[in-house]
Motif scaffolding. Structure first.
Motif, PDB file in Angstrom:
ATOM      1  N   ARG A 242      60.588  87.544  10.335  1.00 42.78           N
ATOM      2  CA  ARG A 242      60.722  88.053  11.708  1.00 42.78           C
ATOM      3  C   ARG A 242      59.447  87.810  12.510  1.00 42.78           C
ATOM      4  O   ARG A 242      59.498  87.441  13.686  1.00 42.78           O
ATOM      5  N   LEU A 243      58.303  88.028  11.882  1.00 39.08           N
ATOM      6  CA  LEU A 243      57.038  87.776  12.564  1.00 39.08           C
ATOM      7  C   LEU A 243      56.874  86.295  12.869  1.00 39.08           C
ATOM      8  O   LEU A 243      56.392  85.912  13.950  1.00 39.08           O
ATOM      9  N   LYS A 244      57.282  85.441  11.944  1.00 40.04           N
ATOM     10  CA  LYS A 244      57.147  83.999  12.148  1.00 40.04           C
ATOM     11  C   LYS A 244      58.015  83.512  13.294  1.00 40.04           C
ATOM     12  O   LYS A 244      57.606  82.635  14.071  1.00 40.04           O
ATOM     13  N   ARG A 245      59.235  84.067  13.419  1.00 40.11           N
ATOM     14  CA  ARG A 245      60.134  83.638  14.505  1.00 40.11           C
ATOM     15  C   ARG A 245      59.531  83.942  15.870  1.00 40.11           C
ATOM     16  O   ARG A 245      59.847  83.291  16.866  1.00 40.11           O
ATOM     17  N   TYR A 246      58.649  84.939  15.939  1.00 38.33           N
ATOM     18  CA  TYR A 246      57.961  85.272  17.191  1.00 38.33           C
ATOM     19  C   TYR A 246      56.538  84.722  17.214  1.00 38.33           C
ATOM     20  O   TYR A 246      55.761  85.060  18.109  1.00 38.33           O
ATOM     21  N   ALA A 247      56.193  83.880  16.245  1.00 38.31           N
ATOM     22  CA  ALA A 247      54.890  83.185  16.195  1.00 38.31           C
ATOM     23  C   ALA A 247      53.715  84.149  16.169  1.00 38.31           C
ATOM     24  O   ALA A 247      52.651  83.858  16.732  1.00 38.31           O
ATOM     25  N   ILE A 248      53.879  85.306  15.512  1.00 35.24           N
ATOM     26  CA  ILE A 248      52.779  86.258  15.403  1.00 35.24           C
ATOM     27  C   ILE A 248      51.646  85.619  14.605  1.00 35.24           C
ATOM     28  O   ILE A 248      51.867  84.951  13.596  1.00 35.24           O
ATOM     29  N   GLY A 249      50.426  85.847  15.040  1.00 40.66           N
ATOM     30  CA  GLY A 249      49.274  85.116  14.546  1.00 40.66           C
ATOM     31  C   GLY A 249      48.968  85.317  13.069  1.00 40.66           C
ATOM     32  O   GLY A 249      49.140  86.409  12.512  1.00 40.66           O
TER      33      GLY A 249
ATOM     34  N   ARG B  23      64.176  91.701  23.350  1.00 40.27           N
ATOM     35  CA  ARG B  23      62.754  91.451  23.097  1.00 40.27           C
ATOM     36  C   ARG B  23      62.535  89.970  22.820  1.00 40.27           C
ATOM     37  O   ARG B  23      63.079  89.398  21.873  1.00 40.27           O
ATOM     38  N   PHE B  24      61.750  89.346  23.680  1.00 40.06           N
ATOM     39  CA  PHE B  24      61.333  87.958  23.512  1.00 40.06           C
ATOM     40  C   PHE B  24      60.169  87.724  24.456  1.00 40.06           C
ATOM     41  O   PHE B  24      59.628  88.693  25.003  1.00 40.06           O
ATOM     42  N   LYS B  25      59.779  86.501  24.661  1.00 43.02           N
ATOM     43  CA  LYS B  25      58.647  86.230  25.550  1.00 43.02           C
ATOM     44  C   LYS B  25      59.158  86.147  26.990  1.00 43.02           C
ATOM     45  O   LYS B  25      59.336  85.076  27.555  1.00 43.02           O
ATOM     46  N   HIS B  26      59.387  87.334  27.571  1.00 39.73           N
ATOM     47  CA  HIS B  26      59.919  87.415  28.930  1.00 39.73           C
ATOM     48  C   HIS B  26      58.914  86.847  29.929  1.00 39.73           C
ATOM     49  O   HIS B  26      57.803  87.351  30.069  1.00 39.73           O
ATOM     50  N   GLU B  27      59.334  85.804  30.645  1.00 38.93           N
ATOM     51  CA  GLU B  27      58.530  85.328  31.763  1.00 38.93           C
ATOM     52  C   GLU B  27      58.632  86.297  32.931  1.00 38.93           C
ATOM     53  O   GLU B  27      57.656  86.592  33.599  1.00 38.93           O
ATOM     54  N   ALA B  28      59.831  86.777  33.186  1.00 46.49           N
ATOM     55  CA  ALA B  28      60.068  87.633  34.344  1.00 46.49           C
ATOM     56  C   ALA B  28      61.381  88.373  34.135  1.00 46.49           C
ATOM     57  O   ALA B  28      62.048  88.228  33.106  1.00 46.49           O
TER      58      ALA B  28
ATOM     59  N   ASP C 111      63.059  83.070  28.230  1.00 41.75           N
ATOM     60  CA  ASP C 111      62.133  83.178  27.110  1.00 41.75           C
ATOM     61  C   ASP C 111      61.230  81.951  27.151  1.00 41.75           C
ATOM     62  O   ASP C 111      61.641  80.842  26.798  1.00 41.75           O
ATOM     63  N   ASP C 112      59.987  82.145  27.578  1.00 44.13           N
ATOM     64  CA  ASP C 112      59.090  81.023  27.852  1.00 44.13           C
ATOM     65  C   ASP C 112      58.487  80.462  26.567  1.00 44.13           C
ATOM     66  O   ASP C 112      57.374  80.803  26.169  1.00 44.13           O
ATOM     67  N   GLU C 113      59.246  79.588  25.947  1.00 44.49           N
ATOM     68  CA  GLU C 113      58.812  78.877  24.755  1.00 44.49           C
ATOM     69  C   GLU C 113      59.646  77.618  24.658  1.00 44.49           C
ATOM     70  O   GLU C 113      60.776  77.569  25.155  1.00 44.49           O
TER      71      GLU C 113
END
Length: 689
Positions: free
Chosen positions: A301-308, A358-363, A380-382
């Protein structure tokens, strides 16, 4: 073209194109240098109408019953009628200005006949007691009262019918520590605790009371009890179906309902009820040591969101365990939401809305449905991520009263979350070159796939709770269409259509990666495009839509660009669209981020209907190393956020920009207002001769 005083650079000298390495490191954690976190092989549901033209599909009613007017007819009665077309060659109201040429000036360049003013810059006072900014003597206590760093979204909320008094709401997306501090004070390998806390205070949002000078035209900030700073230490309430989820509970918050802070707030939107929605975007880069998480499910799950993995760039985990994913694996799940603040109430608790996913919301931007519900659009800005929509269960209450604001905010806690799937209709014609299909457009139809509603999941193998917290995984399973970095998405208040900025995707068509499709038609897409769609019957509650590309951006002289059918030799070059906005006439305005064409980023206008459709004109450009954010365009005012000026420098030791203060000063992100000089010194109308 008129210029603010500044250092002039030679035109088109050595320029790497795109973002600087410093921007990549501090804004998104070098996301594009790593593998895209979406490993799924979702099929593109394109080429659905082999041998049938777009017009033939529409006339046959293959997708929906539409009159023979084609795409425009799909707006339906729910959308305002578009303005009547002008005679060819006559400028559309709102776009009648002399374009600014591409340049590399260390200034905000604006059209002749216009004026500008810096509204507020990083470090300027926001709340009472804020000290004067001192670059060499910063403190966390001071920064918590001052305007934050790297301003992005700009929201303007009128407080009177004439628009003289306005609340200004600004996001502070991220910090660039090597520019935030003097080079002789900051060691990237060993930041001090005070420097880390200064950075926490430089994130978040600012709320400011402003007054518009009715004679001079400038927008100025004024002291007010409404002025407010929101930072990474501000407490947020978690609401909606995932509030209290086991995936949101941490040692600091065993309830899973109260989150400390908001971060990487990119773009946003002003709601019809007068609040602000803000998207938490590149939150992944702040966390460390995800590689030490031993549970395979949590690790995936962390990898899918590219957590460091390993140490983070900023080393915050040394001073607070919440940034260490190995110690608090649920803490990253508490970011990546749409947050809402009420600028009218400085004592209100900001909210994180879990029903919007929950994702990388641009706006996040709102449109009212035909039956009075609320639809919220978000990207989702990716690279290879998705476009989403939320439709509320309850109905909108008109007005800006405290009661109406509370009622309408609560609408975002219950409804249905969807993800988009796009279908093209040009079978076998999309080869990645950007060549137009035989029917003359990149276009097709689409559907909204439901993911969850309340406590009900529509995705096999996922609970509703998992859909909301791990939305990317659920959208993968649902078979959504992989897009080229979907960023800002906004409804046009005049024609009712929805517009999205797809910024770029250099991995499109690379070995082992998704290839081109009609909605993303170029391999190695470095310049991006603008997507336009109409919901079925013009109703944002619909689950079907028709779409087309308005712009395929880049150098007009190259074959792989498209400008809505407008002659390419008459348009301004445009690269990497990021934020979008609309003027009162319904013209689209686009700000850019990462221009690959050898010039500074800028703000561009483009009509979306009539003979001038696709006529891109550059209205302004920003200084060296900067990105254009915001924007706001009214009848007589343009606002832009100038983000990270001079960020192409390795550190603050040798700044490449001295904007906005000039001389030998350090560059400072700032908000700029632009207006037309009218008769008798009064402000005129934007885009009118």
């Amino acid at each position: 073209m008129s210029l603010e005083p500044g250092r002039l650079l030679p035109l088109f000298t050595a320029h790497s194109g795109g973002r600087s390495p410093i921007t990549c490191e501090y804004r998104c954690g070098n996301a594009c240098a790593h593998e895209a976190p979406n490993p799924t092989g979702n099929e593109y549901f394109g080429d659905i109408a082999k041998g049938v033209s777009r017009r033939g599909v529409f006339k046959a009613g293959a997708v929906m019953a539409a009159a023979a007017g084609g795409f425009a007819a799909l707006s339906g009665t729910a959308a305002a009628a578009p303005p009547a077309p002008l005679a060819k060659g006559r400028a559309v109201p709102g776009t009648d200005f002399t374009p600014v040429p591409p340049n590399k000036l260390d200034a905000v360049s604006i059209p002749d006949g216009y004026a500008q003013h810096v509204v507020i810059r990083w470090g300027d006072p926001v709340v009472p007691g804020a000290p004067k900014f001192d670059f060499r003597r910063q403190t966390a206590a001071a920064q918590a009262k001052q305007f934050g760093y790297n301003n992005d979204f700009v929201g303007l909320i009128p407080q009177d019918p004439l628009g003289v008094g306005n609340l200004l709401v600004v996001n502070h997306e991220y910090t660039t520590e090597v520019h935030l501090f003097p080079a002789d004070q900051y060691d990237p390998a060993n930041p001090t605790e005070e420097q880390v806390k200064i950075a926490w205070a430089a994130h978040g949002l600012s709320v400011l009371q402003t007054l518009r000078d009715p004679i001079g035209g400038a927008l100025r900030t004024v002291p007010s009890p409404l002025n407010r700073r929101i930072t990474l230490d501000t407490i947020f309430e978690v609401r909606g179906p995932a509030a209290g989820s086991k995936y949101l509970k941490t040692s600091a918050d065993p309830s899973g309902k109260r989150v400390r802070g908001t971060q990487n707030n990119c773009s946003g939107g002003v709601t019809p009820w007068g609040t602000v929605l803000s998207g938490e975007e590149n939150f992944h880069q702040y966390f460390a040591h995800a590689d030490k998480v031993s549970d395979p499910t949590e690790a995936a799950r962390l990898k899918r969101y590219a957590i460091g993995t390993g140490e983070s760039t900023r080393k915050w985990e040394r001073f607070d365990r919440r940034w260490d994913a190995s110690r608090e694996p649920n803490e990253p799940n508490r970011f990546g939401w749409v947050v809402e603040i009420d600028p009218n109430d400085p004592h209100s608790t900001p909210v994180k809305h879990t029903a919007l996913g929950r994702f990388k919301h641009e706006a996040a931007n709102v449109k009212i449905t035909a039956d009075g519900r609320v639809a919220v659009y978000s990207g989702d800005d990716e690279r290879f991520e998705y476009i989403y929509k939320f439709v509320s269960k309850g109905k909108y209450k008109k007005g800006h009263s405290a009661l109406a604001r509370r009622h309408n905010s609560a609408l975002l806690d219950e409804g249905t979350l969807y993800v988009a799937k796009f279908s093209g209709n040009s079978h076998g014609e999309i080869d990645g070159s950007g060549k137009l299909p035989a029917d003359g457009e990149f276009d097709g139809t689409g559907e909204w796939i439901p993911l969850a509603s309340g406590d009900k999941s529509f995705v096999d193998g996922f609970t509703a709770e998992e859909v909301y917290v791990f939305t990317r995984h659920a959208a993968d399973r649902a078979g959504a269409t992989k897009m080229d970095r979907p960023e800002d998405i906004e409804p046009n208040p005049v024609n009712g259509r929805i517009y999205a900025a797809l910024t770029n995707n250099s991995d499109r068509g690379a070995a082992g990666k998704a290839g081109p499709d009609e909605a993303n038609p170029r391999t190695r897409n470095k310049n991006g495009h603008i997507l336009e769609w109409d919901e079925d019957r013009g109703d944002s509650a619909s689950t079907r839509f028709s779409w087309r590309l308005l712009l395929v951006c880049g150098d007009p002289a190259t074959a792989d660009t498209y400008f809505g059918g407008f002659p390419k030799d008459q348009v301004s070059p445009i690269s990497c669209p990021d934020n979008v906005a609309f003027d009162p006439h319904g013209n689209l305005w686009i700000s850019t981020d990462g221009n690959t064409l050898g010039a500074n980023d800028g703000l561009f206008s483009v009509p979306v209907s009539g003979p001038e459709r696709g006529h891109v004109k550059q209205f302004l450009s920003v200084p060296v190393g900067a990105e254009t954010c915001g924007p706001v365009v009214t009848e007589n005012l343009v606002l832009v956020a100038v983000q990270h000026p001079g960020e192409d420098a390795a550190s603050s030791a040798n700044p490449t920009s001295h904007w906005p203060d000039g001389g030998a000063s350090q560059p400072r992100p700032a908000i700029v207002s632009v207006w037309k000089r009218g008769a008798f010194g009064l402000p005129g109308r934007i885009g009118h001769r």
